[in-house]
Enzyme design. Structure first.
Site, PDB file in Angstrom:
ATOM      1  N   LEU A  36       0.850  -1.015  -0.118  1.00 25.24           N
ATOM      2  CA  LEU A  36      -0.026   0.038  -0.098  1.00 25.24           C
ATOM      3  C   LEU A  36       0.761   1.172   0.043  1.00 25.24           C
ATOM      4  O   LEU A  36       2.042   1.293   0.710  1.00 25.24           O
ATOM      5  CB  LEU A  36      -0.774   0.017   1.243  1.00 25.24           C
ATOM      6  CG  LEU A  36      -1.814  -1.430   1.590  1.00 25.24           C
ATOM      7  CD1 LEU A  36      -2.636  -1.209   2.771  1.00 25.24           C
ATOM      8  CD2 LEU A  36      -2.565  -1.552   0.239  1.00 25.24           C
ATOM      9  N   GLU A  38       1.608   4.992   0.867  1.00 27.92           N
ATOM     10  CA  GLU A  38       0.905   6.069   1.722  1.00 27.92           C
ATOM     11  C   GLU A  38       0.270   7.023   1.136  1.00 27.92           C
ATOM     12  O   GLU A  38       0.467   7.907   0.107  1.00 27.92           O
ATOM     13  CB  GLU A  38       2.287   6.444   2.798  1.00 27.92           C
ATOM     14  CG  GLU A  38       1.980   7.399   3.896  1.00 27.92           C
ATOM     15  CD  GLU A  38       3.258   7.807   4.825  1.00 27.92           C
ATOM     16  OE1 GLU A  38       2.942   8.473   5.665  1.00 27.92           O
ATOM     17  OE2 GLU A  38       4.047   7.349   4.396  1.00 27.92           O
ATOM     18  N   HIS A 137      11.227   9.788 -11.984  1.00 23.43           N
ATOM     19  CA  HIS A 137      11.168  11.171 -11.930  1.00 23.43           C
ATOM     20  C   HIS A 137      12.143  11.685 -11.115  1.00 23.43           C
ATOM     21  O   HIS A 137      12.156  11.399 -10.023  1.00 23.43           O
ATOM     22  CB  HIS A 137       9.622  11.445 -11.131  1.00 23.43           C
ATOM     23  CG  HIS A 137       8.625  11.003 -12.181  1.00 23.43           C
ATOM     24  ND1 HIS A 137       7.867  11.389 -13.375  1.00 23.43           N
ATOM     25  CD2 HIS A 137       7.528   9.925 -11.791  1.00 23.43           C
ATOM     26  CE1 HIS A 137       6.966  10.628 -13.798  1.00 23.43           C
ATOM     27  NE2 HIS A 137       6.676   9.732 -12.904  1.00 23.43           N
ATOM     28  N   GLY A 143      12.620   9.072   0.304  1.00 19.32           N
ATOM     29  CA  GLY A 143      12.298   9.398   1.971  1.00 19.32           C
ATOM     30  C   GLY A 143      11.216   8.409   2.440  1.00 19.32           C
ATOM     31  O   GLY A 143      10.539   7.424   1.612  1.00 19.32           O
ATOM     32  N   CYS A 146       9.207   3.438   4.123  1.00 16.20           N
ATOM     33  CA  CYS A 146       9.174   2.303   3.609  1.00 16.20           C
ATOM     34  C   CYS A 146      10.778   2.014   2.831  1.00 16.20           C
ATOM     35  O   CYS A 146      11.505   1.525   3.305  1.00 16.20           O
ATOM     36  CB  CYS A 146       8.102   1.982   2.520  1.00 16.20           C
ATOM     37  SG  CYS A 146       6.569   1.701   3.340  1.00 16.20           S
TER      38      CYS A 146
END
Length: 317
Positions: A36, A38, A137, A143, A146
């Site tokens: 998933l 964030e 990109h 950061g 994860c």
């Protein structure tokens, strides 16, 4: 069932603990790593790219299939593997995505040296179906909760088992250097000296649509600028409360334009939608200087220059 990302062998340890209290046919330990994002967790749960289930016994696989049966309507692929394999898949996936980010960031540096455009390089690469366009990109480095944690955990697992992963080691090192290099990039854009100059930071969280400051590039950038003597003011739509605890030397503003007022330079660090719709002429009019450092390549150099701004971006001449 373990949903949280956990090092390889975690399921084995849990199984040993439960085995001291229960018979082997009374339980099964299953690894079901989550993928998933964030800020988009609900949508990702309803429409996952894949569902990974690591189980060692057939009845546990059947139970997990029933749990996920409602998602079968979306034709979400389910991959059944061994438990250790499932545990490793999550780490391998995040390490690979971190590698893509770090790769395009290094290509951006090369583009600046040779006069190429990293956005066009990224598009040219991404149109190859074997590579894909996502995570290509260029920016100030990754950061969050994860990628930093999972790459380091993968390194530790590899070292513990005598099978070092040199590529990931380099990714971690280059990414750490990248964040600090962005601070120096701002200093260079201001002529090499930021002492007593006001610098406005737009975006503090590691990504938009969250208040998460964990390992955010803004932390290293602010540290470099503060150490060089700059006076820092910042605005972030969601992250200023947690950021204030991490950055006591940074003044928090209530809007982008308030942060930019009388600033010698404005630095876009996080690509919030609010920063994609700035009135550049208004921004230039409220500033004392005219330097705009766009670390997310949100604006075109032509539009920035037409607004009276001295524009610096990533991987573009």
């Amino acid at each position: 069932m373990a949903k949280s990302t956990a090092p390889v062998d975690t399921g084995d340890e849990v199984e040993l603990i439960l085995g001291k209290k229960l018979a082997n046919d009374q339980f099964a330990v299953v690894s079901n790593p989550e993928f998933l994002r964030e800020g988009a967790a609900i949508g990702d749960f309803k429409r996952p790219d894949r569902i990974v289930i690591g189980a060692e016994v057939d009845w546990a696989k059947h139970v997990m299939s029933e749990i996920y049966r409602p998602l079968f309507l979306n034709e979400s692929p389910i991959l059944f593997t061994g438990r250790r394999t499932a545990e490793l898949i999550k780490y391998a996936a995040n390490a690979f995505l971190a590698t893509k980010i770090t790769f395009i960031n290094e290509m951006a540096d090369l583009c600046e040296k040779v006069g190429a455009d990293v956005q066009e390089v990224s598009r040219g690469m991404g149109l190859d179906n074997r590579i894909g366009s996502k995570f290509l990109h260029a920016g100030p480095g990754y950061g969050g909760s994860c990628f930093p944690k999972d790459t380091l955990a993968l390194l530790k697992t590899a070292q513990d088992h005598g099978s070092p992963v040199r590529i990931v080691e380099t990714v971690v090192e280059v990414n750490d250097q990248r964040k600090r290099a962005m601070g120096h990039k701002v200093v260079k854009a201001l002529g090499g000296d930021v002492r007593d100059k006001k610098v406005a930071l737009l975006g503090l969280t590691f990504k938009p649509n969250t208040d998460d400051m964990r390992d955010a590039p803004s932390i290293a950038i602010a540290e470099i600028l503060s150490d060089a003597g700059a006076n820092l003011v910042a605005y972030d739509p969601e992250g200023m409360t947690p950021a204030a605890e991490i950055m006591p030397n940074v003044e928090m503003a209530q809007s982008s334009y308030e942060a930019a007022a009388d600033a010698d330079a404005v630095v876009i660090i996080t690509e919030w939608d609010a920063f994609r719709a700035l009135d550049l002429r208004k921004l230039a009019g409220t500033m004392a200087g005219n330097v705009l450092v766009d670390l997310r390549n949100i604006y075109s150099p032509a539009d920035a220059l037409q607004s009276g701004l001295k524009y610096t971006s990533i991987g573009r001449s």
